[in-house]
Design a protein around this motif. Structure first.
Motif, short mmCIF file in Angstrom:
data_model
loop_
_atom_site.label_atom_id
_atom_site.label_comp_id
_atom_site.label_asym_id
_atom_site.label_seq_id
_atom_site.Cartn_x
_atom_site.Cartn_y
_atom_site.Cartn_z
N UNK A 74 0.84 -1.20 0.00
CA UNK A 74 0.00 0.00 0.00
C UNK A 74 0.87 1.25 0.00
N UNK A 128 -8.92 -4.51 8.67
CA UNK A 128 -8.74 -3.21 9.31
C UNK A 128 -9.31 -3.20 10.73
N UNK A 169 -14.13 3.97 1.42
CA UNK A 169 -14.49 2.72 0.74
C UNK A 169 -13.63 2.49 -0.50
N UNK A 229 -10.47 1.15 0.61
CA UNK A 229 -10.61 -0.27 0.99
C UNK A 229 -10.60 -1.14 -0.26
N UNK A 230 -11.34 -0.71 -1.28
CA UNK A 230 -11.39 -1.48 -2.53
C UNK A 230 -9.99 -1.56 -3.16
N UNK A 231 -9.25 -0.47 -3.06
CA UNK A 231 -7.88 -0.50 -3.59
C UNK A 231 -7.01 -1.47 -2.79
N UNK A 232 -7.22 -1.50 -1.49
CA UNK A 232 -6.46 -2.42 -0.64
C UNK A 232 -6.76 -3.86 -1.04
N UNK A 265 -6.92 5.87 3.91
CA UNK A 265 -7.21 4.95 5.02
C UNK A 265 -7.05 5.64 6.36
N UNK A 266 -6.13 6.58 6.41
CA UNK A 266 -5.90 7.30 7.65
C UNK A 266 -7.17 8.06 8.08
N UNK A 318 -3.88 5.50 -1.25
CA UNK A 318 -4.56 4.58 -0.33
C UNK A 318 -4.26 4.90 1.13
N UNK A 319 -2.98 5.03 1.45
CA UNK A 319 -2.60 5.17 2.85
C UNK A 319 -3.22 6.43 3.47
N UNK A 335 -1.85 -7.54 -4.95
CA UNK A 335 -2.60 -7.55 -3.69
C UNK A 335 -3.82 -8.46 -3.78
#
Lengths: 233, 380
Positions: free
Chosen positions: A56, A91, B283, B286-289, B376-377, B372-373, A83
């Motif tokens: 990520x 999470x 979201x 999340x989808x990217x993760x 997400x934060x 993403x990071x 991934x």
């Protein structure tokens, strides 16, 4: 050979005019089939390390290899595909899509595969069964308890049979009972299904469930990897 | 197809917002189609006119009549093979709220010179024999529930009094521009009622050859150049075009309003899409993760915008296409043959695609480029 190889990794962030160095030459190996807990105070770099392993985020310098593949060298599109195949991420705040049912949430990673609808259906059912939520498949996240939401998130993480599962404080928002259920589930996934699990946690009880604990402080491993009682059993 | 459920689920997230956005797109395109159809109908009307028909009016303006005596002099000119005349009457029926055009014509020559006016032979004969008879377009029959043989009374506005006519015939125009909601009656009866004033609103001149049109027009105008009522002669198409020109500014105004409405709705839709994408920052991360690529997320957001824009387009454009024929709309008689042309539907569809691109592009790019990071934060 280790499943996760972290070699001389540097990672720094720029905040306004200030440069924050998280890692300055971190080197670490994590074996396949292990259950590793990453512990340490806030800001020690636990989540950053998890993000680097998941692809990520990229290190400023150094290499991150998972299953022999240099994650740190991949492009954004390569990383996305990688991934989808190799990482199951969980999470702290579950992060289920509220507009989808538990079933549909778990199915998400499989949409990225070439599996047929029937095959996807079988896999989703198995994953939900493993986490004990087969009877909650049609429930939306708002209809589930916190523990059930997290177990759905775990089902989503395992459904595509990833190489490694990464969990960022998975019990951080759960009560004691739900935490125990989730941790027992992770232990089972590790022991029964030989899933490689890396978990970031502040919770010593959670860490005790892991076979190996790594302590980070200011980006450094402050002691050598330590086997837990769980590893002895 | 497997991703479509995800698209639908996202559209169903805020159902009211989605429905309102689709309805605003539909309304915008309905208005666009309606306003553009006014312009295209006017343009089509301006194109109407037999190539061998000229129209002679008073050079001072259409509202000023010409002496009826001009007829024989025009007819005698070389190249002229037929002649008729008409006079705007402007009568109203009932409370006058439902306007329709009505004018007095020299019946026999008029029907001869306008083969586009089609009616059964017996009705035609009945009309020609009946001095107080009238011919009506088929739309008036259904609009007012009139019947053949019925007496219809118009109140004169320019020429006062009650004017009662017998409906002797119902015509169907072969060219929509001629209008199927017109009432015509005998000029002779009209002239008699107004005291033998001997006036004609305009002459319709049939010529032997299209190529003679400029010469014949010039010879007509030259003939009356030094009279008390000089004439202006042109092709019927030019005559129709003067009507269209009178609407010219209206057309421009309507086109401008149409575009402004579409642009305003575009902003509303784009804003709704942006809001929707912004709400889903977490979201999307999340989808990217999970492994959704930037390209896939871009496509999903674009498809979402597309579903809204195209559903709106189908409702708006399809609605306009079905609505106006269903209510027999003709703009109170000013827009005979009003129709939503295929070109309007095509342009409307292109506007919808443009709308989709414009409203979806920014949120789609945002979703694709989302780090993403950082994202997400926000949620962790």
């Amino acid at each position: 050979m280790a499943l996760v190889e972290i070699r001389d990794v540097y990672k720094s962030f720029q905040r306004d005019t200030q440069r924050i160095d998280v890692f300055t030459g971190l080197t670490l190996d994590i074996d396949a089939g292990s259950f590793t807990a990453l512990m340490g105070p806030s800001g020690s770099g636990k989540s950053t390390l998890l993000n680097l392993i998941a692809g990520l985020d990229k290190p400023t310098r150094g290499t991150v290899r998972v299953g022999g593949e240099a994650v740190s060298e991949m492009s954004a599109s390569q990383l996305a595909a990688w991934r989808a195949r190799h990482i199951g991420f969980v999470f702290q705040s579950f992060n289920l899509l509220p507009v989808l049912t538990a079933y549909q949430n778990v199915e998400l990673p499989l949409l990225l595969t070439r599996l047929s609808g029937k095959e996807r259906n079988e896999r989703v059912k198995i994953a939900l069964d493993v986490v004990g939520l087969a009877d909650r498949a049609d429930h939306y996240p708002r209809q589930l308890s916190g523990g059930q939401e997290q177990r759905t998130a775990i089902a989503r993480a395992i459904v595509a049979d990833p190489t490694v599962m990464l969990l960022d404080e998975p019990t951080g928002q759960l009560d004691a009972k739900s935490s125990q259920e989730v941790l027992a589930l992770l232990q089972r996934l590790n022991s029964e299904f030989t899933k490689t699990i890396i978990i970031v946690t502040h919770d010593a009880h959670a860490a005790e469930r892991a076979k190996m604990v790594l302590h980070l402080e200011k980006g450094d491993l402050i002691e050598k990897p330590r086997a837990t009682a769980a590893a002895m059993r | 197809m497997k991703y479509f459920r995800l698209v639908l689920a996202n559209l169903g997230r805020h159902r009211l917002r989605t429905v309102l956005t689709i309805l605003s797109v539909a309304l915008a395109l309905f208005l666009f189609a309606s306003l553009r159809s006014v312009t295209t109908t006017l343009a089509a009307t301006a194109q109407f006119g037999g190539a061998r028909r000229l129209v002679t009016t008073n050079a001072t303006g259409l509202v000023f009549p010409l002496p009826l005596a001009y007829g024989n002099r025009i007819k005698a000119l070389p190249g002229v093979t037929g002649l008729s005349w008409a006079n705007w009457f402007g009568g109203k029926y009932g409370d006058g709220k439902r306007f329709f055009a009505n004018f007095a014509v020299d019946a026999e020559s008029y029907l001869k010179i306008y083969p586009e006016i089609v009616l059964p032979a017996d009705q035609r004969d009945a009309f020609l024999k009946d001095r107080t008879g009238a011919l009506i377009g088929k739309r008036l029959l259904s609009q007012f529930g009139w019947k053949l043989g019925q007496n219809v009374t118009l109140q004169g506005t320019i020429f006062p009094g009650d004017w009662t006519f017998t409906v002797d015939g119902v015509y169907t125009p072969t060219d929509p521009a001629i209008g199927d909601d017109v009432l015509i009656f005998h000029h002779d009866y009209f002239d008699e009622r107004i005291g033998r004033a001997g006036i004609a609103g305009w002459y319709i001149v049939e010529i032997d050859d299209v190529s003679h049109a400029p010469a014949v027009a010039k010879s007509i105008d030259d003939l009356f150049r030094n009279s008390s009522s000089p004439t202006k002669t042109g092709t019927e198409r030019e005559f129709q075009a003067t009507f269209a020109t009178m609407w010219g500014n209206v057309s421009f105004l309507m086109s401008t309003i149409g575009l402004a409405v579409v642009f305003a709705i575009l902003l509303v839709t784009a804003n709704a899409m942006m809001m929707s994408a912004r709400e889903r920052t977490g979201e999307i991360a999340v989808l990217k993760t999970i492994g959704f690529s930037d390209r896939l997320l871009f496509a999903l957001v674009m498809v979402e915008a597309g579903v809204m824009a195209l559903t709106g387009a189908v409702l708006g454009l399809g609605g306009a296409k079905l609505f106006y024929p269903a209510i027999n709309f003709n703009g109170l008689g000013f827009l005979p043959g009003f129709t939503v042309a295929p070109s309007t539907l095509i342009i409307g569809a292109l506007v919808a695609i443009g709308l989709m691109l414009a409203s979806g592009l920014a949120p789609a790019l945002r979703a694709a480029r989302l780090p993403i990071v950082q994202a997400l934060r926000h949620v962790e």
